[in-house]
Design a protein around this motif. Sequence first.
Motif, short mmCIF file in Angstrom:
data_model
loop_
_atom_site.label_atom_id
_atom_site.label_comp_id
_atom_site.label_asym_id
_atom_site.label_seq_id
_atom_site.Cartn_x
_atom_site.Cartn_y
_atom_site.Cartn_z
N UNK A 324 -48.76 10.27 -38.08
CA UNK A 324 -48.66 10.95 -36.79
C UNK A 324 -47.22 11.05 -36.31
N UNK A 325 -46.94 12.09 -35.54
CA UNK A 325 -45.62 12.24 -34.93
C UNK A 325 -45.32 11.00 -34.09
N UNK A 326 -44.12 10.47 -34.25
CA UNK A 326 -43.72 9.29 -33.49
C UNK A 326 -43.90 7.98 -34.23
N UNK A 327 -44.54 8.00 -35.41
CA UNK A 327 -44.70 6.76 -36.19
C UNK A 327 -43.32 6.22 -36.57
N UNK A 328 -43.05 4.92 -36.37
CA UNK A 328 -41.73 4.38 -36.66
C UNK A 328 -41.37 4.49 -38.14
N UNK A 392 -44.96 21.72 -42.96
CA UNK A 392 -46.24 22.28 -42.52
C UNK A 392 -47.06 21.29 -41.69
N UNK A 393 -46.52 20.10 -41.47
CA UNK A 393 -47.23 19.09 -40.69
C UNK A 393 -46.41 17.82 -40.62
N UNK A 394 -46.74 16.93 -39.70
CA UNK A 394 -45.96 15.70 -39.52
C UNK A 394 -46.01 14.80 -40.77
N UNK A 395 -44.84 14.47 -41.29
CA UNK A 395 -44.75 13.59 -42.46
C UNK A 395 -43.30 13.16 -42.62
#
Length: 450
Positions: A324-328, A392-395
Amino acid sequence: MRRKRPRGEPDVFLPPLSGPNPLAPRRPPRKKRPAGRPLRVAAAAALVVLLIAAAVLVFRPFGPGREIVPAVDSAESLQPAEPGPTTVEEVILPGETLSEILGNEGLSPAQIDALVRQVRPVFNLARIVSGRTVKMTFAPSGELLSLDYPIDESQFLLVTRTGEGYAAEKKAYAYETRPVYVHGVIDEHLYGAVLAGGEKAGLAIELEQIFGWDIDFYAGLRTGDAFRVLVEKKYLDGRFQRYGDILAAEFWNDGRRIEACRFDYEEGGSLKSGYFHPDGRSLRKEFLKSPLQSYRITSRFSSRRLHPVRKVFRAHYGVDYAAPVGTPVFATADGRVEEAGWKGGAGRMIRLSHKNGYETIYMHLSTILVRAGQRVEGGQRIGKVGSSGESTGPHLDYRIKRFGSYLNPLSAKFMPVAPLPARWLPDFQKRAAALRVVLGAPLRITGSFR
């Protein structure tokens, strides 16, 4: 005495209802008294009065010059007690300032400004953190007598009223430290096993930092893996506050047993600490197994992969960790920040240089927490997962290079860091032996291991 309006109470005047309140609970109807009862009650009351009068004459006879004076409380006893100081505790809300909190409690802007200026040499009150609790004591006149604010886990700010204004000081919490034995068996993940044992998630984080050099805690755990830990717990006024150091730990992962003992030692004029195997080898490796603690691998290291945005086949020299966006995002080794900023298709990117010719690259971030030229440690938080650049996505696209050539992060083998200095080995082995005995027989835990 001023009335403090509770937070959230509307500034609306509601006039009192005229007549009986229709919402108030109704008193049950009285029973009708039977006829003739007033006469019987009056007669009984008269008899009681006569008996009391007779008792007074028998037990308190009149004497010369003596008169019966009804007892009356002194004027002092009838005076209402003077109000004392009032203590108020407020949880700081997101975006809230101390000026707003004190203003709500009745302090004027001039009083608040004087307080902030006098405290600033010790602590900047503009830097209070939401979620923490500020404790204030007021005199009956509304004057602020003291203020207590937790700075961090080890110290708090104490502000007291003096004759010339306010005095401020930082004070250490008087924690009670207790060594505690904790154990668990993995069902799905480490966090679940720790919570199932009645512990906090912070203990799982500490274990990941110790064993993360050997175990991938997301993809490498197996059902039935187990751990046992000797950890210090910090208590304040009898209530658990936080974890201290993990003194010793064992982890069984996929049939192998990994032991760790903490040891503090002096080297180069400074105090250092680390976790070591019983023979003195460090648990730390050159690199962590993963830059994330929670993820899903969506693309592996490959010499030919269809690019998800450009739709052409090209080499993919890293590993994509979906999260997810924001994962450290954590630095996988000690190093120096060479680049930190926007880098074309890589989006927000960080590039670190490490010893022995290694480099690591962290791409498509949403947030960068370091700057070029900064030194970082392995396990330090350096950014957050995002979807910047060609994505194409949060990673996180994580890459490793050595002397300019890319390595597969999932299969690369890394060496341990330097072992414990030889001159400290005898002391460490004695301590490790004692801790291993206690870890194997937790009922013997008493006192301190410092």
